[in-house]
Design a protein around this motif. Structure first.
Motif, mmCIF file in Angstrom:
data_model
loop_
_atom_site.group_PDB
_atom_site.id
_atom_site.type_symbol
_atom_site.label_atom_id
_atom_site.label_comp_id
_atom_site.label_asym_id
_atom_site.label_seq_id
_atom_site.Cartn_x
_atom_site.Cartn_y
_atom_site.Cartn_z
ATOM 1 N N GLU A 14 0.903 -1.097 -0.082
ATOM 2 C CA GLU A 14 -0.164 0.087 0.198
ATOM 3 C C GLU A 14 0.879 1.235 0.046
ATOM 4 O O GLU A 14 0.418 2.469 0.218
ATOM 5 C CB GLU A 14 -0.907 0.089 1.384
ATOM 6 N N GLU A 15 2.183 1.083 -0.402
ATOM 7 C CA GLU A 15 3.062 2.293 -0.239
ATOM 8 C C GLU A 15 2.740 3.285 -1.198
ATOM 9 O O GLU A 15 3.139 4.588 -1.014
ATOM 10 C CB GLU A 15 4.503 1.933 -0.298
ATOM 11 N N ALA A 16 2.083 3.079 -2.221
ATOM 12 C CA ALA A 16 1.867 4.085 -3.221
ATOM 13 C C ALA A 16 0.310 4.245 -3.230
ATOM 14 O O ALA A 16 0.065 4.665 -4.465
ATOM 15 C CB ALA A 16 2.472 3.704 -4.775
ATOM 16 N N SER A 17 -0.310 3.703 -2.600
ATOM 17 C CA SER A 17 -1.916 3.810 -2.679
ATOM 18 C C SER A 17 -2.257 5.543 -2.507
ATOM 19 O O SER A 17 -1.281 6.240 -1.904
ATOM 20 C CB SER A 17 -2.570 3.061 -1.642
ATOM 21 N N PRO A 18 -3.316 6.042 -2.852
ATOM 22 C CA PRO A 18 -3.857 7.185 -2.750
ATOM 23 C C PRO A 18 -3.800 7.954 -1.292
ATOM 24 O O PRO A 18 -3.461 8.784 -1.212
ATOM 25 C CB PRO A 18 -5.357 7.314 -3.229
ATOM 26 N N ASN A 19 -4.138 6.991 -0.389
ATOM 27 C CA ASN A 19 -3.663 7.569 0.968
ATOM 28 C C ASN A 19 -2.509 6.975 1.801
ATOM 29 O O ASN A 19 -2.548 6.777 3.037
ATOM 30 C CB ASN A 19 -5.077 6.968 1.813
ATOM 31 N N ALA A 20 -1.508 6.857 0.904
ATOM 32 C CA ALA A 20 -0.195 6.203 1.605
ATOM 33 C C ALA A 20 0.215 7.289 2.459
ATOM 34 O O ALA A 20 -0.013 8.302 2.455
ATOM 35 C CB ALA A 20 0.698 5.903 0.613
ATOM 36 N N ARG A 21 1.361 6.656 3.331
ATOM 37 C CA ARG A 21 2.152 7.692 4.596
ATOM 38 C C ARG A 21 2.633 8.632 3.558
ATOM 39 O O ARG A 21 2.577 9.869 4.200
ATOM 40 C CB ARG A 21 2.995 6.775 5.307
ATOM 41 N N VAL A 22 3.256 8.731 2.569
ATOM 42 C CA VAL A 22 3.984 9.692 1.852
ATOM 43 C C VAL A 22 3.253 10.900 1.732
ATOM 44 O O VAL A 22 3.657 11.985 1.633
ATOM 45 C CB VAL A 22 4.539 9.283 0.511
ATOM 46 N N TRP A 23 1.804 10.550 1.441
ATOM 47 C CA TRP A 23 0.998 11.952 1.137
ATOM 48 C C TRP A 23 0.555 12.741 2.257
ATOM 49 O O TRP A 23 0.462 13.898 2.225
ATOM 50 C CB TRP A 23 -0.159 11.392 0.129
ATOM 51 N N ARG A 24 0.696 11.803 3.435
ATOM 52 C CA ARG A 24 0.487 12.630 4.629
ATOM 53 C C ARG A 24 1.492 13.524 5.034
ATOM 54 O O ARG A 24 1.390 14.358 5.640
ATOM 55 C CB ARG A 24 0.009 11.510 5.764
ATOM 56 N N SER A 152 -8.527 11.813 -1.341
ATOM 57 C CA SER A 152 -7.549 10.985 -0.889
ATOM 58 C C SER A 152 -6.294 11.810 -0.830
ATOM 59 O O SER A 152 -6.289 13.185 -1.051
ATOM 60 C CB SER A 152 -7.029 10.067 -1.848
ATOM 61 N N GLY A 153 -5.143 11.472 -0.034
ATOM 62 C CA GLY A 153 -4.122 12.360 0.250
ATOM 63 C C GLY A 153 -3.558 12.858 -1.103
ATOM 64 O O GLY A 153 -2.707 13.811 -1.244
ATOM 65 N N GLN A 154 -3.281 11.862 -2.204
ATOM 66 C CA GLN A 154 -2.822 11.847 -3.300
ATOM 67 C C GLN A 154 -3.562 13.261 -3.997
ATOM 68 O O GLN A 154 -2.962 13.854 -4.861
ATOM 69 C CB GLN A 154 -2.724 10.559 -4.066
ATOM 70 N N THR A 155 -4.893 12.810 -3.989
ATOM 71 C CA THR A 155 -5.795 14.143 -4.624
ATOM 72 C C THR A 155 -5.487 15.515 -4.127
ATOM 73 O O THR A 155 -5.246 16.491 -5.169
ATOM 74 C CB THR A 155 -7.238 13.775 -4.428
ATOM 75 N N TRP A 156 -5.238 15.325 -3.058
ATOM 76 C CA TRP A 156 -4.929 16.699 -2.116
ATOM 77 C C TRP A 156 -3.655 17.405 -2.623
ATOM 78 O O TRP A 156 -3.287 18.563 -2.720
ATOM 79 C CB TRP A 156 -4.912 16.598 -0.651
#
Length: 247
Positions: A14-24, A152-156
């Protein structure tokens, strides 16, 4: 670690998912950067707005007295008219009264210059105040857009990137720096008008004012451009920074 407590690791795959930690992490870091940037801009605009208000009040006080010189002196016109009538009535005498001239009733070139410089100065200051208010509204709207929720975090992150790039693309930082330049112009126009005002009123005061204006203006220019030759000079301003960037 504290970092892992604040940002728990993602599940495997899930490291590259839309709500992954990297986006947070990205959201928190860029939010801090945005807050610092907007806070600096707002403080700069607040200082400019306060100065514009004080300067406009002072300039208006001088203009209230100066613009009267543009109006015809009806008392003088009436007196000359009476003298002209008396001169015509005494035309049959051996030594008639001279007929007065009305050519010098209009405002002198000096009075026109004083009013032109001071009115131009006040106009620039008011335009600057309007632009400052507009920019503060733009910044508030930018911050409001960044606080809006996203799917999602990615969208943001993508939305933030687009809006942040817009600040650079449309030159908001350069525009804010230009506002101080407009205020400098208004101030120097007022000082030039003051020198013209003092020229015939009191030559000694005029000479002193010219000396002070040259001294302060010279120090201002030196402080602005000195960092071009000395990189460690602490007088760097946003104007110079953007001039370097443009260059």
């Amino acid at each position: 670690t504290e970092f892992e407590q604040n940002y728990p690791p993602d599940a495997h795959g899930e490291e590259a998912s839309p709500n992954a930690r990297v986006w947070r992490v990205y959201r928190d870091r860029v939010t801090e950067l945005d807050d610092d940037l907007l806070d600096g801009w707002h403080k700069t605009l607040d200082v400019l707005l306060i100065f514009v208000g004080l300067f406009s009040a002072i300039a208006t006080a001088f203009i209230i007295e100066a613009y009267k010189g543009l109006q015809p002196d009806y008392g003088e016109i009436t007196a000359r008219g009476v003298v002209a009538l008396l001169a015509q009535g005494n035309a049959s005498f051996a030594a008639p009264l001279p007929i007065p001239s009305f050519d010098d009733v209009d405002a002198s070139a000096r009075v026109r210059w004083i009013n032109a410089l001071w009115f131009a100065s006040l106009t620039l200051a008011l335009i600057d105040a309007l632009l400052i208010i507009l920019v503060k509204q733009w910044l508030v709207e930018y911050a409001s857009k960044q606080r809006q929720p996203a799917a999602s975090g990615q969208t943001w992150a993508w939305r933030h990137y687009a809006f942040r790039q817009g600040l650079d693309k449309w030159g908001i930082g350069v525009f804010i720096s230009t506002l101080s330049v407009i205020l400098y112009g208004a101030l120097y126009l007022f000082l030039f008008g003051l020198l013209v005002f003092l020229f015939d009123l009191d030559r000694r005061m005029c000479v002193v004012s010219i000396g002070l204006t040259i001294l302060i203006g010279g120090l201002h220019l030196v402080s602005v451009f000195l960092p071009l030759w000395f990189g460690d000079c602490p007088t760097t301003t946003p104007v110079l920074t953007h001039l370097r960037w443009i260059g």
